[in-house]
Design a protein around this motif. Structure first.
Motif, PDB file in Angstrom:
ATOM      1  N   ASP A  57       0.822  -1.289   0.796  1.00 34.75           N
ATOM      2  CA  ASP A  57       0.304   0.084  -0.309  1.00 34.75           C
ATOM      3  C   ASP A  57       0.714   1.263  -0.105  1.00 34.75           C
ATOM      4  N   GLY A  58       1.768   1.652   0.823  1.00 37.02           N
ATOM      5  CA  GLY A  58       2.914   2.353   0.865  1.00 37.02           C
ATOM      6  C   GLY A  58       3.928   2.885  -0.134  1.00 37.02           C
ATOM      7  N   ILE A  59       4.436   2.000  -0.775  1.00 40.76           N
ATOM      8  CA  ILE A  59       5.579   1.785  -1.743  1.00 40.76           C
ATOM      9  C   ILE A  59       4.718   1.356  -3.266  1.00 40.76           C
ATOM     10  N   LEU A 202     -10.272 -13.873 -14.824  1.00 36.00           N
ATOM     11  CA  LEU A 202     -11.667 -12.819 -15.436  1.00 36.00           C
ATOM     12  C   LEU A 202     -10.712 -11.437 -16.350  1.00 36.00           C
ATOM     13  N   THR A 204      -7.878 -11.350 -17.398  1.00 34.85           N
ATOM     14  CA  THR A 204      -7.057 -10.636 -16.120  1.00 34.85           C
ATOM     15  C   THR A 204      -5.525 -11.142 -17.224  1.00 34.85           C
ATOM     16  N   ALA A 428      -3.838  -7.590  -9.992  1.00 35.35           N
ATOM     17  CA  ALA A 428      -4.477  -8.475  -9.169  1.00 35.35           C
ATOM     18  C   ALA A 428      -3.640  -8.259  -7.414  1.00 35.35           C
ATOM     19  N   ASP A 432      -4.776  -7.458   0.074  1.00 36.72           N
ATOM     20  CA  ASP A 432      -5.873  -8.347   0.002  1.00 36.72           C
ATOM     21  C   ASP A 432      -5.804  -9.512   0.512  1.00 36.72           C
ATOM     22  N   LYS A 433      -5.057  -9.914  -1.282  1.00 40.10           N
ATOM     23  CA  LYS A 433      -4.796 -11.627  -1.582  1.00 40.10           C
ATOM     24  C   LYS A 433      -4.315 -12.549  -0.834  1.00 40.10           C
TER      25      LYS A 433
ATOM     26  N   ARG B 111       2.289   9.136   3.123  1.00 42.83           N
ATOM     27  CA  ARG B 111       2.353   7.134   3.171  1.00 42.83           C
ATOM     28  C   ARG B 111       2.178   6.818   2.344  1.00 42.83           C
ATOM     29  N   PHE B 112       1.811   7.035   1.089  1.00 43.59           N
ATOM     30  CA  PHE B 112       1.829   6.253   0.397  1.00 43.59           C
ATOM     31  C   PHE B 112       2.340   7.273  -1.393  1.00 43.59           C
ATOM     32  N   ARG B 113       2.333   6.264  -1.929  1.00 49.81           N
ATOM     33  CA  ARG B 113       3.385   6.774  -3.093  1.00 49.81           C
ATOM     34  C   ARG B 113       2.316   7.087  -4.997  1.00 49.81           C
ATOM     35  N   ARG B 115      -0.701   5.924  -7.271  1.00 50.96           N
ATOM     36  CA  ARG B 115      -0.821   4.935  -8.425  1.00 50.96           C
ATOM     37  C   ARG B 115      -2.343   5.177  -8.624  1.00 50.96           C
ATOM     38  N   LEU B 202     -10.529  -9.818  -9.736  1.00 51.93           N
ATOM     39  CA  LEU B 202      -8.863  -9.744 -10.273  1.00 51.93           C
ATOM     40  C   LEU B 202      -8.529  -9.283 -10.497  1.00 51.93           C
ATOM     41  N   ASN B 203      -9.055  -7.646  -9.298  1.00 53.78           N
ATOM     42  CA  ASN B 203      -8.594  -5.859  -9.917  1.00 53.78           C
ATOM     43  C   ASN B 203     -10.281  -6.034 -10.757  1.00 53.78           C
ATOM     44  N   THR B 204     -11.245  -6.719 -10.585  1.00 54.41           N
ATOM     45  CA  THR B 204     -11.850  -6.479 -11.658  1.00 54.41           C
ATOM     46  C   THR B 204     -13.058  -4.953 -11.892  1.00 54.41           C
ATOM     47  N   GLU B 227     -10.480  -3.956  -5.227  1.00 56.96           N
ATOM     48  CA  GLU B 227      -9.282  -4.480  -4.110  1.00 56.96           C
ATOM     49  C   GLU B 227      -9.011  -2.820  -4.399  1.00 56.96           C
ATOM     50  N   GLU B 230     -10.743  -1.647  -1.377  1.00 57.33           N
ATOM     51  CA  GLU B 230     -10.056  -1.756  -0.453  1.00 57.33           C
ATOM     52  C   GLU B 230      -8.803  -0.585   0.430  1.00 57.33           C
ATOM     53  N   LEU B 231      -8.216  -0.743  -1.098  1.00 54.19           N
ATOM     54  CA  LEU B 231      -6.999  -0.370  -0.625  1.00 54.19           C
ATOM     55  C   LEU B 231      -7.207   1.726  -0.458  1.00 54.19           C
ATOM     56  N   ARG B 234      -8.299   0.806   3.403  1.00 54.87           N
ATOM     57  CA  ARG B 234      -7.566   1.065   4.707  1.00 54.87           C
ATOM     58  C   ARG B 234      -6.638   2.457   4.268  1.00 54.87           C
ATOM     59  N   LEU B 235      -5.831   2.685   3.250  1.00 54.63           N
ATOM     60  CA  LEU B 235      -5.294   4.579   3.489  1.00 54.63           C
ATOM     61  C   LEU B 235      -6.503   5.190   4.442  1.00 54.63           C
TER      62      LEU B 235
END
Lengths: 482, 482
Positions: A57-59, A202, A204, A428, A432-433, B111-113, B115, B202-204, B227, B230-231, B234-235
């Motif tokens: 999450d951070g990097i 999916l 992917t 993906a 979370d996985k 805290r995060f880069r 994306r 799957l990131n769908t 995904e 959820e990210l 969390r952040l």
């Protein structure tokens, strides 16, 4: 039982350089108490998981040469310091391949209306012209089948199809991705599409490295989803030409300066004998490399953190190596083996965690005869995490391959990889996985096994030398399950 | 038991208009022989599957107003003709929403880069300016929670998060997608992100319709993958602002002319009594609408093909309606109900297949008291396909909702939907996801149940009138499982 005698001075120096095995022995009560101080916190503190959140999450993604990779190097140094583990960087020159625009479309025919195909450039792929490349698709299921096509490959787009269904199939089909595009280029293909190496899809796409040897100009090489590979297959099976347009804007930039991160917990009695715990700091540029190989990174870091707290320290030195560039070059692994060549005879055991964050299933070894008997008495603390058994005589990791000629014994913690190839090298592969409890259990197993290797009275017998051609072939192809 | 008497002429005309139920009876030997001629070919000939390949691989996505939708109309007409089933089109004016560029990114913080985030515009979404819209994310888990935020929504990007895990959860959370963006717009949000309504990811990203009522200017509304939801969660949970930039280039074009496709197998004895078999011809613009609703289309077409071969024809008329615009407007359903208003009292049963191509689990009914007793003796031919039982007293389909006020009895074939929401409204809703044997079994069940409704001596008792507000609320929200 050879009657050939080495000069006694040479013999003495070899014996000094390479530690010799001792008879099997069980751990003492004091040593078993260390198990509580390693396995307990690994299971209960969630420290590896916290670190995994930081690096994912951070990097985020950490492809060699990218800002993310550099951020990961700095993060690793900071984290080791916070953990009280001495760490430093070692230089590695890395390739710097960057993704660009990528899209493909099925061109219309009388039988179908055309439509977008989902593709993702393979690392190392060449670019297309800005307007793309168009060609008729020819499908093969193996490198051997490609070889039989001869002239029919010229000017075509080669579709490498396959029937991967389960994790164990990865080893069978990975060469379609790593070597297929180069062979197709040699045969005159204008581009290649490789069916994603996936156990679920999916729509992917899965990236990964492809390798063009010196003298072969890279052609555009993209993975295509399972769904679109099957669509192309059905359309080809229905007869008539199937034409595809592919646009890839990737680039190979000049090589960049990067680093392995190395950290050590010094041994109390034989500090010159080294237990190597490896994982790789780089990831692909899609997803956040949670399973591949953020999980491995945080497991070996946590093992070092917990071992550094033990008083007295283990008998031998535990060295963590966070390799750079496992994914598309193995430059970090090669740089390490070169820089530490003189020390390799004193690398008494090496592990690489690079199979995701699944739960542990058992311990594996790649060592000389009698190794299993030495290790078995030390496995009881892992029964509770489902990993107290010795599995097949095989262990390793792509970053360990340069250590093969030095006959370094390998050990490993085998993990459940049922869903690893669902997300491997995809968008993906995210936090979370990874299941926190599974990660904690595997971390516990790594920490204890690192201690076992560092603390056992004797060292593992070294395995036989590998067959000659296998030694330098440390290309970017991962072995099965990695 | 009402003592109120209608004028006898009106009573007579009502009785003539709406067929009345008869006592239960079992099928005759001759009628049971028809089962062999329906179920047998449905299971063995693979005709529905061939048709599904045509509409998915051959035609592709079919969003209302698109070339694909028009191609599907023509394909349906040609196919009915080839099957010996009389068919025609009926006009439907449809909205024409088109997808454009779509991307989002998490902006970096300490805290995060940052994306990319994976997003997909919801059908009906507004566009952003070309340069995108940027805002701080505020997360809610329900429409009620949104209402409590008041001023805190102004200028923000609202993330509608939820906890969908299984197919049954769709009904609970679908309003976050269909109504959430409009409510957020009213409260001053600049954009919305809706967690995909998914049972696997799957990131769908999953698209779907969102609805801005008259007077509310559409704001940008995109689905975000599980995904990335959820990210973001969390952040946000980690504290500090989370800022996102969203670019959506979608457009609402002028309405277009389109069509329902209607086909009939005339009844031998009561041709004026109609059994309606529905499915929807349109799909979303991603994937190829294999489960949603190519499978339903080919099942009801195959039922008509097989019924058209029966001599003598069934007692009543079987009418197939391939509705246009189920996904983002229900215009086809509304147009049908309006154009055929006078006939609705003589619609004696209606089914819509719109829950994918899974295997059949049983038969369902939404009718008046005593319906189950009438149908039960006719179910034995479906025992062999796992569908010989009567399930809950509920049946329907989004396109059937305009028939509710006319108290048309609904019947259905319940299907296994375990993996339906893995692919629903995604790029992954493709032919490979439909299992040929499951499709064949459900087709067999539909064909036989259509015959049962058309052939039973009596008709189903009509259900009670629905509560007043439910009748016209035929928005684009599908009911659970559809």
């Amino acid at each position: 039982m050879s009657t050939f005698l080495l000069p006694s001075t040479l013999m003495a120096s070899l014996l000094a350089a390479t530690p010799q095995p001792s008879p099997a022995s069980a751990p003492t009560a004091a040593q078993l108490q260390v198990a509580e101080r390693l396995v307990g916190p690994a299971l209960s503190e969630g420290h590896a998981w916290t670190r995994l959140a930081e690096i994912t999450d951070g990097i985020g993604p950490r492809l060699s040469g990218s800002e993310g990779a550099e951020a990961a190097v700095q993060w690793a140094l900071r984290s080791f310091k916070a953990d009280g583990v001495k760490a430093w960087t070692e230089p590695v020159k890395v390739p710097r391949w960057v993704r660009g625009e990528e899209r493909a479309e099925l061109l219309s025919s009388e039988r179908f209306r055309g439509r977008p195909l989902t593709v993702m450039a393979l690392g190392g792929s060449g670019a297309t012209p800005v307007e793309g490349v168009t060609g008729e698709v020819v499908e093969v299921f193996s490198l051997e089948e490609l070889a039989t096509l001869g002239e029919r490959v010229k000017g075509r787009i080669v579709l490498f199809n396959h029937t991967m269904e389960k994790p164990e199939d990865y080893g069978r089909f990975a060469s379609l991705r790593s070597r297929g595009p180069a062979l197709a280029a040699k045969a005159g293909a204008v581009a290649t599409l490789v069916r994603s190496l996936a156990t679920a899809s999916l729509n992917t796409p899965h990236t990964g490295a492809t390798r063009f040897e010196d003298g072969i100009a890279p052609i555009p090489a993209a993975s295509v989803t399972v769904e679109d590979a099957e669509l192309l297959h059905r359309l080809l099976a229905g007869g008539g030409p199937v034409r595809v347009k592919l646009v890839l804007g990737c680039k190979e930039l000049p090589e960049a300066d990067s680093f392995n991160v190395v950290a050590e917990v010094k041994g109390r009695e034989k500090p010159e004998e080294i237990i190597l715990l490896g994982a790789h700091l780089d990831s692909w540029d899609v997803g956040t490399g949670a399973h591949d190989d953020g999980a491995g990174v945080v497991m070996v870091m946590e093992a070092a953190r917990l071992l550094a707290k033990q008083k007295p320290a283990p008998r031998r030195t535990v060295r963590v190596v966070l390799f750079m560039n496992e994914e598309n070059g193995l430059r970090g692994a090669k740089a390490y083996a070169e820089a530490h060549a003189a020390e390799l005879p004193r690398h008494v055991a090496a592990l690489e965690m690079d199979a995701g964050g699944g739960k542990p299933l058992g311990v594996s070894l790649r060592a000389g005869e009698g190794a299993a008997e030495l290790v078995r008495p030390w496995l009881s603390p892992l029964v509770g995490v489902g990993s107290g058994n010795l599995l097949a005589q095989e262990a390793g990791g792509a970053d360990l391959t340069p250590l093969l000629p030095a006959r370094v014994p390998f050990f490993g913690v085998r993990q459940d990889g049922t869903h690893y190839f669902d997300v491997h090298h995809t968008h993906a592969d995210t936090l979370d996985k990874v299941e926190p409890e599974a990660l904690a259990k595997s971390t516990a197993a790594v920490a204890w096994m690192a201690y076992v290797m560092a603390e056992m009275p004797g060292v593992l017998p070294r395995p036989p030398a590998p067959p000659a051609p296998a030694a330098p072939a440390a290309g970017p192809v991962k072995s099965s399950g990695h």
